[in-house]
Design a protein around this motif. Structure first.
Motif, PDB file in Angstrom:
ATOM      1  N   PHE A   4       0.865   7.957   5.193  1.00  0.00           N
ATOM      2  CA  PHE A   4       1.170   8.255   3.797  1.00  0.00           C
ATOM      3  C   PHE A   4       0.121   7.635   2.892  1.00  0.00           C
ATOM      4  N   THR A   5      -0.160   8.316   1.793  1.00  0.00           N
ATOM      5  CA  THR A   5      -0.884   7.652   0.723  1.00  0.00           C
ATOM      6  C   THR A   5       0.135   6.792  -0.010  1.00  0.00           C
ATOM      7  N   ARG A   6      -0.338   5.896  -0.826  1.00  0.00           N
ATOM      8  CA  ARG A   6       0.585   5.071  -1.621  1.00  0.00           C
ATOM      9  C   ARG A   6       1.454   5.964  -2.499  1.00  0.00           C
ATOM     10  N   ALA A   7       0.854   6.968  -3.130  1.00  0.00           N
ATOM     11  CA  ALA A   7       1.613   7.873  -4.007  1.00  0.00           C
ATOM     12  C   ALA A   7       2.682   8.635  -3.224  1.00  0.00           C
ATOM     13  N   GLU A  73      -8.935   1.626   8.758  1.00  0.00           N
ATOM     14  CA  GLU A  73      -8.014   0.962   9.688  1.00  0.00           C
ATOM     15  C   GLU A  73      -6.575   1.381   9.368  1.00  0.00           C
ATOM     16  N   GLU A  74      -5.782   1.637  10.412  1.00  0.00           N
ATOM     17  CA  GLU A  74      -4.377   1.945  10.205  1.00  0.00           C
ATOM     18  C   GLU A  74      -3.628   0.652   9.876  1.00  0.00           C
ATOM     19  N   VAL A  75      -2.919   0.650   8.761  1.00  0.00           N
ATOM     20  CA  VAL A  75      -2.157  -0.507   8.292  1.00  0.00           C
ATOM     21  C   VAL A  75      -0.817  -0.014   7.764  1.00  0.00           C
ATOM     22  N   TYR A  76       0.001  -0.936   7.285  1.00  0.00           N
ATOM     23  CA  TYR A  76       1.290  -0.594   6.691  1.00  0.00           C
ATOM     24  C   TYR A  76       1.294  -0.843   5.189  1.00  0.00           C
ATOM     25  N   LEU A  77       1.913   0.070   4.459  1.00  0.00           N
ATOM     26  CA  LEU A  77       2.369  -0.190   3.103  1.00  0.00           C
ATOM     27  C   LEU A  77       3.741  -0.798   3.270  1.00  0.00           C
ATOM     28  N   CYS A  78       4.008  -1.918   2.629  1.00  0.00           N
ATOM     29  CA  CYS A  78       5.216  -2.699   2.873  1.00  0.00           C
ATOM     30  C   CYS A  78       6.067  -2.763   1.609  1.00  0.00           C
ATOM     31  N   HIS A  91      -0.016  -4.742   4.883  1.00  0.00           N
ATOM     32  CA  HIS A  91      -0.375  -5.694   5.942  1.00  0.00           C
ATOM     33  C   HIS A  91      -0.841  -4.927   7.167  1.00  0.00           C
ATOM     34  N   THR A  92      -1.514  -5.625   8.062  1.00  0.00           N
ATOM     35  CA  THR A  92      -1.986  -4.997   9.300  1.00  0.00           C
ATOM     36  C   THR A  92      -0.793  -4.629  10.171  1.00  0.00           C
ATOM     37  N   LEU A  93      -1.042  -3.785  11.154  1.00  0.00           N
ATOM     38  CA  LEU A  93       0.040  -3.382  12.055  1.00  0.00           C
ATOM     39  C   LEU A  93       0.584  -4.577  12.827  1.00  0.00           C
TER      40      LEU A  93
END
Length: 106
Positions: A4-7, A73-78, A91-93
């Motif tokens: 996902f994008t942030r939006a 890099e694949e990361v998480y929106l938290c 944060h990172t996965l």
């Protein structure tokens, strides 16, 4: 899992928030009085959130993640219940909640 994008993730929050609130309530109910019907309701909510691409990290606090890409890099929106209508952390996965960093607006 989808990215996902942030939006896009923030656009899902109005749909996701009530599901996470319900999940948190049912988990608290299950913790005080375990029952198979409540366990099935929790499983159904977890499935529904997963189908939306949401990763539930902590039912007790309403903590969820959305996968995204940041600098290749694949990361998480938290996001966690009570944090409003914007996702302000990532944060990172591998890093988890304790390694959250603020999203800096450009």
């Amino acid at each position: 899992m989808p990215q996902f994008t942030r939006a896009e993730a923030e656009g899902l929050l109005p749909r996701v928030r009530p599901l996470v609130e319900d999940l948190k309530r049912r988990k608290a109910s299950y913790d005080s009085r375990p029952s198979a019907p409540v366990a099935r309701e929790i499983e159904a909510l977890l499935r529904e959130l997963a189908e939306l691409g949401v990763e539930v990290k902590d039912m007790d606090s309403g903590l969820i993640d959305f996968r995204t890409e940041r600098d290749g890099e694949e990361v998480y929106l938290c996001w966690r219940l009570g944090e409003g209508d914007r996702i302000a952390w990532w944060h990172t996965l591998e890093g988890g909640f304790r390694s959250r960093r603020p999203i800096v607006e450009n």
